[in-house]
Design an enzyme around this catalytic site. Structure first.
Site, PDB file in Angstrom:
ATOM      1  N   SER A   1       0.717  -1.433   0.106  1.00  0.00           N
ATOM      2  CA  SER A   1       0.009   0.090   0.129  1.00  0.00           C
ATOM      3  C   SER A   1       0.795   1.264   0.063  1.00  0.00           C
ATOM      4  O   SER A   1       0.373   2.277  -0.556  1.00  0.00           O
ATOM      5  CB  SER A   1      -1.078  -0.036   1.284  1.00  0.00           C
ATOM      6  OG  SER A   1      -1.775  -1.108   1.363  1.00  0.00           O
ATOM      7  N   PHE A   2       2.127   1.228   0.878  1.00  0.00           N
ATOM      8  CA  PHE A   2       2.958   2.250   0.765  1.00  0.00           C
ATOM      9  C   PHE A   2       4.168   2.380   0.179  1.00  0.00           C
ATOM     10  O   PHE A   2       4.806   3.345   0.593  1.00  0.00           O
ATOM     11  CB  PHE A   2       2.857   2.729   2.416  1.00  0.00           C
ATOM     12  CG  PHE A   2       1.471   3.026   3.159  1.00  0.00           C
ATOM     13  CD1 PHE A   2       0.904   4.072   2.656  1.00  0.00           C
ATOM     14  CD2 PHE A   2       1.053   2.149   3.888  1.00  0.00           C
ATOM     15  CE1 PHE A   2      -0.258   4.451   3.469  1.00  0.00           C
ATOM     16  CE2 PHE A   2      -0.205   2.292   4.514  1.00  0.00           C
ATOM     17  CZ  PHE A   2      -0.776   3.715   4.289  1.00  0.00           C
ATOM     18  N   GLY A   3       4.297   1.233  -0.350  1.00  0.00           N
ATOM     19  CA  GLY A   3       5.967   1.508  -1.106  1.00  0.00           C
ATOM     20  C   GLY A   3       6.042   0.027  -1.629  1.00  0.00           C
ATOM     21  O   GLY A   3       5.038  -0.744  -1.984  1.00  0.00           O
TER      22      GLY A   3
ATOM     23  N   VAL B   1       9.021  -3.305  -1.859  1.00  0.00           N
ATOM     24  CA  VAL B   1       9.950  -4.060  -1.465  1.00  0.00           C
ATOM     25  C   VAL B   1      11.060  -4.753  -2.524  1.00  0.00           C
ATOM     26  O   VAL B   1      10.575  -5.431  -3.602  1.00  0.00           O
ATOM     27  CB  VAL B   1       9.542  -5.287  -0.610  1.00  0.00           C
ATOM     28  CG1 VAL B   1      10.696  -6.108   0.177  1.00  0.00           C
ATOM     29  CG2 VAL B   1       8.598  -4.718   0.524  1.00  0.00           C
TER      30      VAL B   1
ATOM     31  N   ASP C   1      -3.103  -4.909  10.271  1.00  0.00           N
ATOM     32  CA  ASP C   1      -3.098  -5.305   8.757  1.00  0.00           C
ATOM     33  C   ASP C   1      -2.753  -6.740   8.641  1.00  0.00           C
ATOM     34  O   ASP C   1      -1.789  -6.909   7.831  1.00  0.00           O
ATOM     35  CB  ASP C   1      -2.318  -4.423   8.017  1.00  0.00           C
ATOM     36  CG  ASP C   1      -2.414  -4.380   6.580  1.00  0.00           C
ATOM     37  OD1 ASP C   1      -3.462  -5.130   6.198  1.00  0.00           O
ATOM     38  OD2 ASP C   1      -1.683  -4.043   5.727  1.00  0.00           O
TER      39      ASP C   1
END
Length: 987
Positions: free
Chosen positions: A684-686, A688, A811
């Site tokens: 959701s935010f980046g 890997v 989450d």
């Protein structure tokens, strides 16, 4: 009188009753109407009455019972109602009675006196009661057809007395009990049809020694036991052998290969085990269908696939279904040597490895090719483009690589294409527009580039277009409006930008629309209000703005609306679906207000009546505000400049267990400039990335989580993860090595967390993608799954109860459960985590949009959709859903869970009686090394099922709708430990 098949359109005249000497009356297969006149009883010399195949109605006149010389009575294929007249018992000369396919009701009248009766055909009515035992006294009977009625009770053993019986058809009734052993004495039997009943027990071996038998059909019952080893040796005339959808176990007898004239073998949906006989097809040159699906048949090496070589002799073979078994190894190239008449080939849900043979393109007669849920890898062979008759191509849930072949556009009759759940990359080929597709599944891949507008020119797309969970970019083409008949569109979890196209309103049949998890901007267009059949709409996790339009409340069919995590503002509508707060989610929109109590929003401010006063006040406030903010900004800049190095150092000292210091440049070098080859996943935010770094002359393999700071909430996610990881230390929590909070080469802020790389991936991959380990595709066995569940529960229990303040993960889902080299689970991604302080009434915490972010659709507790605060009970709910997914291998967001259905209800309805239908079938077949070995495979299976049911019941309790009904995570952990102990130790 013979007027058979003359298309007469009239009623049977009453004057026929005056023809006293009439012996034959054949009026069959006309279009006669009305009823049979009662004066038919005056034809006292009548021997044959045939009025079959007409439109006659009313009741069968009882006067027919007066025709004492009647030998042949045919009333089939009419619309007669009522019951069989009791006077039929007087027809002592009757040899043929056929009332097939009418609307008769009631039971059998007494007809014990019909000793000359040879043919009794009463099928396709609605007769009730039992099959009378006196049928066994009618020794002349050759055919008994009672199929498709509502008969109950047992099959009478007295039928074993009918030494002349050739056909016994009792299909589609409600018969119970066993197949009587005396039926094995009927050495003239040609056809046995007793399918679709509720029969149980084993089949007497003597029945398989009836050498005249041509058709044996017992499918869809509850029969069990194993087949005799010599099955087929005494059946030289057997053509159809249908035993599917029962509970037979044991091996398929190789003697079945001796049935040289057999055409149809259907043994699917049983518990058959062992190898598929190598001799299949050697003598059976006329074989049309071989269906062995949904068993536990094995194949562990290439020699176990040798039965395919024999089957290539079957030049008439139309269907080969080996799906849902335990077949290992690679699919041999000789599959391409099968007959070009092969119409359907299905090997889905096995463990077949290697590449899809290029020779598959030789099977030019294929209409359906099913290879879902295996371990196929490498590219999709281009030879599939040769299969010009292919209607269904299912390759979902494998590990296929490369691009989607452009040549698939040659499949000009293809209506269903499933490529989801693979690792396909590259662009979606526009050539797919040449296929008359009704269903297109491309979700859960790594597809890139824009969505081709040509997809939306496929006028036949009427069911589903699923493109979710890819890396697609660009806007949704305006051509989407051409899909006027589409029912489901899913563009979620991509990198799609732009606005919702106005043309979406042309999709008048649309029921499910999801564009969540993208970068959409703008407002919800008015045209969405034209989608009157819309059931579910998910626009969450975008950058949409403006007011929530009131027309959404006018869509009466709408049952689920998710607008969370956008930039909506203003008053929430009060009509339609907005009155049902459990059906909507609007969290993560700071500017919303409203008066619906359950949403817990601030009240909307009223408009001042004096506009001049309002303008004056605003001017004064603005000037004062500007002066104040200028002072604050200058002061903040000075403090930030002085403190920034200290903050970065603080982060590193808090998180660097090995005191590893990294810069942005080092991470660029470690990940090859964050190349797509090193991309492990997108959240959701980046994103890997996998990287390699040096630390004290030792190379480390690391996972670098780079935050997308353009995404709203990313800064908060980074801070939350740092704050959480500063406090926690547990073997089942993912360990961070260090942090990088710096700037990139362009001077923009850059933030990343660096973890130890775990090469075993995450739980989602193990459940749905079957990762490759040591050259083989792996499936989690039962003990491994329970162990992972215990690991996750241990981590959550530690977070909730073993810290200064409880920490809520918020989450929990399979992609956030990582697996290390020892198959130990570690919970990661604390980007939404928060501390539950004793003073839980902190106004700032509750009012920010960050506090409203609570997880992923499907795993998020239902109370969060109503704006409730995060709680440990919310984590328990997510854990319950994760448990149910682990042991059913069904995602909570699967398309089958729509409307009022969900994974919780699906499992709850199946327990305990139908549990086996809900359980992931791999769990009933995969060998668990930790289990004790016994000789009784049935006991092992029953033990596994009992164990899985226990786990599913824990999942049901944890995922209850009401937080108060959920157990503490520690209690769930104890139950899982007890269940594992019973499984391994037998206690």
């Amino acid at each position: 009188m013979d007027l058979h098949s003359n298309r007469l359109q009239l009623e049977i005249p009453h004057q026929l009753g005056s023809l006293k000497n009439l012996q034959v009356l054949r009026l069959g297969y006309n279009t006669l109407i009305g009823s049979i006149p009662s004066k038919i009883g005056n034809l006292v010399n009548l021997k044959l009455l045939d009025v079959g195949g007409n439109n006659l109605t009313g009741e069968i006149p009882s006067e027919i019972g007066k025709l004492s010389d009647l030998e042949w009575l045919n009333l089939k294929l009419n619309q007669f109602v009522g019951s069989i007249p009791s006077t039929f018992g007087n027809l002592s000369a009757l040899t043929h009675l056929n009332i097939f396919s009418n609307r008769l009701t009631g039971g059998f009248p007494p007809m014990q006196g019909l000793l000359s009766l040879s043919f009794l055909e009463l099928g396709e009515n609605n007769l009730t009661g039992i099959v009378p035992s006196w049928l066994g006294n009618l020794s002349s009977l050759k055919i008994i057809d009672l199929q498709k009625n509502s008969l109950v009770g047992h099959i009478p053993e007295s039928l074993g007395n009918l030494k002349l019986l050739t056909v016994l058809s009792l299909s589609f009734n409600k018969l119970v009990g066993c197949i009587p052993n005396p039926l094995g004495n009927l050495h003239t039997l040609i056809e046995v049809d007793i399918d679709n009943n509720e029969l149980e027990g084993s089949v007497a071996p003597s029945i398989f020694n009836i050498s005249s038998l041509e058709i044996f059909n017992v499918q869809s019952n509850h029969l069990n036991g194993s087949f005799p080893h010599d099955l087929g040796s005494e059946l030289p005339k057997l053509e159809l052998f249908l035993v599917d959808d029962n509970r037979f176990h044991g091996e398929i007898p190789p003697a079945l290969c001796n049935t040289s004239v057999i055409q149809w073998i259907q043994m699917s949906q049983n518990f058959l085990s062992g190898m598929i006989p190598h001799c299949f097809g050697i003598q059976q040159k006329n074989l049309l269908v071989l269906n062995l699906a949904q068993n536990q048949l094995e194949g562990t090496n290439n020699s176990d696939w040798s039965f395919l070589s024999s089957l290539t002799n079957c030049s008439h073979l139309k269907l080969l279904d080996l799906s849902r078994n335990k077949l290992h190894g690679e699919l041999p190239d000789l599959i391409g040597n099968f007959s070009r008449n092969l119409f359907h080939l299905n090997v889905e849900m096995n463990r077949i490895t290697g590449k899809i043979p290029e020779s598959i393109g030789n099977l030019i007669g294929l209409n359906g090719l099913g290879m879902d849920s295996n371990l196929f890898e490498r590219n999709i062979p281009s030879s599939i483009g040769n299969l010009k008759k292919l209607n269904i191509l299912a390759l979902s849930d494998n590990n296929l690589l490369g691009s989607i072949p452009v040549i698939l556009g040659n499949l000009t009759v293809l209506s269903r294409l499933g490529l989801d759940g693979n690792a396909l990359s590259g662009a979606i080929p526009s050539t797919l527009s040449s296929c008359p597709l009704e269903i297109l599944y491309l979700s859960h891949n790594r597809l890139t580039g824009p969505i081709p507008k040509e997809l939306f020119l496929i006028s036949t797309l009427s069911n589903s277009l699923l493109l979710d969970h890819n890396l697609l970019t660009g806007p949704i083409p305006s051509e989407v409006g051409n899909l006027r008949n589409i029912e489901e569109l899913d563009f979620s979890s991509n990198n799609i930008s732009g606005e919702i196209p106005l043309s979406i309103g042309n999709c008048q049949s649309l029921q499910y629309l999801s564009i969540s998890g993208n970068f959409l901007q703008g407002v919800i267009p008015l045209s969405v209000g034209l989608l009157n059949g819309l059931l579910e709409l998910d626009l969450s996790h975008n950058n949409l703005s403006g007011r929530i339009p009131g027309f959404l409340g006018n869509i009466r069919a709408l049952t689920n609306l998710n607008l969370s995590f956008n930039n909506f503002e203003g008053e929430v509508p009060k009509d339609g679906i907005f009155l049902n707060t459990s059906a909507i989610s609007i969290v993560g929109n700071n500017g919303l207000c409203g008066s619906i109590p359950q949403l817990k929003l601030p009240l909307c401010s009223s408009h001042p009546t004096n506009m001049n006063s309002r303008k004056k006040a605003m001017l004064i406030s603005s000037v004062a505000g500007i002066l104040f903010l200028t002072s604050v900004v200058v002061l903040f800049a000075i403090l930030h400049w002085r403190s920034k190095p200290r903050q970065e150092e603080t982060h590193e000292s808090q998180l660097s267990g090995q005191h590893l210091r990294v810069s942005y440049a080092e991470l660029v070098n470690a990940t090859n400039d964050f190349s797509s080859e090193n991309l492990v996943g997108v959240g959701s935010f980046g994103s890997v990335y996998k990287g390699r770094m040096m630390n004290h002359d030792q190379q480390l393999v690391v996972a670098v989580k780079v935050f997308n700071l353009q995404r709203r909430g990313a800064f908060k996610s980074f801070d939350a993860e740092c704050d959480t990881l500063r406090y926690v230390r547990h073997r089942n929590l993912l360990k961070v090595l260090t942090v990088c909070s710096s700037t990139d080469f362009r001077g923009y802020d850059f933030k990343a967390l660096i973890y130890e790389f775990l090469p075993n991936g995450n739980l989602h991959e193990w459940l749905h993608l079957y990762p490759e380990r040591k050259g083989q595709r792996k499936v989690l066995d039962l003990v491994q799954r329970i162990s992972i569940a215990i690991d996750v529960a241990s981590a959550i229990d530690y977070l909730h109860h073993h810290n200064p303040f409880p920490i809520i993960h918020c989450d929990l889902k399979p992609t956030n459960v990582l697996i290390d080299n020892n198959m130990v689970a570690q919970v990661g991604d604390f980007g939404l985590a928060r501390f539950l302080h004793e003073d839980s009434s902190d106004i700032l915490e509750q009012s920010t949009s960050w506090a409203a972010m609570r997880g992923t659709i499907g795993y998020t507790a239902p109370e969060y959709g109503q704006g409730n605060n995060a709680s440990i009970q919310g984590d328990v709910y997510s854990f319950g859903i994760l448990l149910l997914e682990m042991f059913t291998r069904k995602r909570p967001t699967d398309s089958e869970f729509t409307g009022g259905s969900n994974l919780h209800k699906y499992v709850e309805m199946a327990l305990p009686d139908q549990a086996i239908s809900a359980i992931d079938q791999h769990l009933l077949s995969v060998t668990d090394d930790s289990e004790p070995r016994t000789q009784d495979n049935q006991n092992i299976t029953e033990k596994r099922i009992a164990c899985i049911i226990s786990v599913l019941q824990i999942g049901i309790l944890c995922s209850n709708d009401l937080p108060a009904d959920r157990p503490q995570i520690g209690d769930a952990l104890k139950e899982l430990l007890v269940t594992k102990d019973k499984l391994i130790c037998g206690r």
